[in-house]
Scaffold this active site. Structure first.
Site, PDB file in Angstrom:
ATOM      1  N   SER A  68       0.839  -1.329  -0.116  1.00  0.00           N
ATOM      2  CA  SER A  68      -0.137  -0.007   0.071  1.00  0.00           C
ATOM      3  C   SER A  68       0.822   1.216   0.072  1.00  0.00           C
ATOM      4  O   SER A  68       1.587   1.462  -0.992  1.00  0.00           O
ATOM      5  CB  SER A  68      -0.955  -0.020   1.153  1.00  0.00           C
ATOM      6  OG  SER A  68      -2.087   0.846   1.008  1.00  0.00           O
ATOM      7  N   ASP A  77       9.514   5.243 -10.565  1.00  0.00           N
ATOM      8  CA  ASP A  77       9.021   5.861 -12.023  1.00  0.00           C
ATOM      9  C   ASP A  77       9.814   7.105 -12.319  1.00  0.00           C
ATOM     10  O   ASP A  77       9.838   7.517 -13.525  1.00  0.00           O
ATOM     11  CB  ASP A  77       7.678   5.940 -11.931  1.00  0.00           C
ATOM     12  CG  ASP A  77       6.902   4.920 -12.169  1.00  0.00           C
ATOM     13  OD1 ASP A  77       7.607   3.750 -12.058  1.00  0.00           O
ATOM     14  OD2 ASP A  77       5.658   4.932 -12.150  1.00  0.00           O
ATOM     15  N   LYS A 114      -0.624  -4.527  -3.125  1.00  0.00           N
ATOM     16  CA  LYS A 114      -1.894  -3.827  -2.684  1.00  0.00           C
ATOM     17  C   LYS A 114      -1.981  -2.569  -3.291  1.00  0.00           C
ATOM     18  O   LYS A 114      -1.688  -1.517  -2.785  1.00  0.00           O
ATOM     19  CB  LYS A 114      -1.933  -3.912  -1.149  1.00  0.00           C
ATOM     20  CG  LYS A 114      -3.473  -3.145  -0.545  1.00  0.00           C
ATOM     21  CD  LYS A 114      -3.257  -3.238   0.813  1.00  0.00           C
ATOM     22  CE  LYS A 114      -4.720  -2.685   1.248  1.00  0.00           C
ATOM     23  NZ  LYS A 114      -4.814  -1.049   0.923  1.00  0.00           N
TER      24      LYS A 114
END
Length: 447
Positions: free
Chosen positions: A289, A300, A314
């Site tokens: 999470s 990224d 998750k």
């Protein structure tokens, strides 16, 4: 009871406003199902072999309903809701000791500095045999936590056995407000810092910035190992702020749900100080999470190299909805996406450098069977990733090594002397080696 159920059914139906034929049919189906539920409850009350607690049965039905949706939607009793508020607020009332179950015995992981347990001399590895005279052998971890916590100013007595003692000893302590520590930090070498975030609570981003400021006072920061292993997540806004600390531009995470208010985009803000040094982020199957949000954003934007094993996967957001009686509803309301638009739901984040955990226990017991790590995709009723493919799942599975034992990692984390931890934690060793390599290659740094 029948009159109450009839009133409930009518009350529920009154909020539905027919618009289309399909909606009318759906409403009729719902009403019929609710009527079936009322009939079943009536039959249980009339014919079940023992007297039943109607409230308990209805709560069980609610839990079953939510459990059919996904693994993370759940009903919280008033006590559970209160515990959640305490954990995310950054403090609770108790004696200040982290505990776990080791070899079937309730064991102290470490006392929190400056708390009653710390002042009484409780040490890591102490076995807690009794709490207020009650044997802990049959207690679950949550039951033990609830017994140790309590109202401020009230006493609690624990019976402790320590290796080398002839017999257990009793310690009586007065409960007080205890701060929860989610950020710990130290230097691996001058200029090279290690920061561990165990969860995301109300003060996490503030504590992180304080840690970075303190580290900066000692030496110029040459690089940071950010350890998010076994971090189960927590507050979304805190995960966003942690990622924002290390980024100065771009999207951190976006969320998409059915309702307009669930369509959100969180972006980094330009600021000075913490976006100009190399980073390595450690993750494993216990990183879920919020920790996946941070790792995904740093990956990224090429801000950090990700080291370890594939994360939990998750990729959903839960909203806590309070109920009138003090209870709460934890409901999945959105999915989140990394800056590149990728959903990690049931797939996780694959590290740039895959390093399975190999602890001292593995080298001394080569025949020990590897423990399977449970991830989101293994949970019943988990949400599917609409963009995932079989080939992608296979590539993720290749990054999940059987030797990634979260239990053994916890044993490593219990070692407070960093020198000893470095000797036993090969993932941390790999992260530190990678970090120093990045520092020697300025062209690879991302500004």
């Amino acid at each position: 009871m029948k009159r109450l159920l009839s009133f409930l059914l009518v009350g529920l139906c009154c909020i539905w406003v027919p618009v289309h034929a399909d909606e009318n049919k759906q409403e009729r189906d719902i009403y019929r199902d609710l009527e079936t539920f009322a009939n079943v409850l009536t039959l249980i009350q009339q014919y079940y072999v023992d007297d039943i607690d109607s409230n308990k049965v209805i709560i069980g039905a609610i839990n079953g309903m939510l459990g059919s949706l996904d693994p993370h939607s759940a009903y919280m009793t008033p006590d559970d809701f209160k515990d959640l508020e305490e954990e995310t607020s950054g403090s609770f009332t108790g004696i200040g000791i982290e505990i776990s179950i080791r070899d079937g015995v309730l064991t102290a992981v470490s006392p929190i500095e400056g708390t009653p347990a710390d002042r009484q001399g409780i040490k890591s590895g102490d076995q807690i045999i009794r709490i207020n005279g009650e044997l802990t052998k049959t207690m679950t971890l949550m039951e033990a936590v609830k017994k140790l916590r309590g109202a401020k100013g009230t006493p609690v007595t624990i019976t402790v056995y320590r290796q080398g003692w002839k017999e257990p000893k009793e310690f009586t302590m007065i409960r007080e407000g205890i701060p929860l520590v989610s950020v710990r930090y130290t230097e691996l070498e001058p200029g090279f810092s290690y920061i561990r975030i165990s969860n995301f609570q109300a003060t996490t981003s503030k504590d992180l910035r304080n840690a970075l400021q303190n580290l900066k006072k000692k030496h110029r920061i040459l690089g940071v190992v950010l350890d998010l292993r076994n971090n189960p997540g927590g507050l979304l806004d805190q995960a966003v702020k942690v990622a924002d600390t290390f980024l100065d531009r771009g999207i951190i995470v976006s969320t998409k749900g059915r309702n307009k208010e669930e369509q959100m985009v969180f972006e980094a803000h330009p600021k000075d100080g913490y976006s100009d040094f190399p980073m390595v982020t450690l993750v494993n199957g216990g990183s879920a999470s919020g920790s996946e949000i941070v790792a995904g954003a740093l990956r990224d934007h090429k801000r950090a190299v990700i080291v370890g094993t594939t994360t939990f996967g998750k990729g959903s957001v839960q909203t806590i909805l309070p109920l009138p009686d003090g209870a709460g509803l934890r409901l999945t309301t959105a999915k989140y996406y990394t800056p590149n638009g990728e959903s990690i739901q049931a797939t996780g984040i694959k590290p740039d450098i895959v390093v399975p955990l190999v602890t001292t226990a593995d080298t001394t017991s080569p025949a020990a069977s590897p423990a399977k790590t449970i991830r989101e995709k293994d949970l019943p009723h988990h949400l599917e990733n609409e963009k995932s493919s079989k080939k992608f799942h296979e590539s993720v599975d290749e990054a999940v090594d059987g030797n990634d034992k979260e239990g053994e990692l916890q044993q490593v984390e219990d070692i407070h002397q960093m020198t000893k931890r470095m000797e036993q934690d090969n993932q941390l060793q790999a992260a530190f080696t990678t970090l120093k390599g990045l520092n020697r290659s300025p062209g690879q740094r991302q500004k």
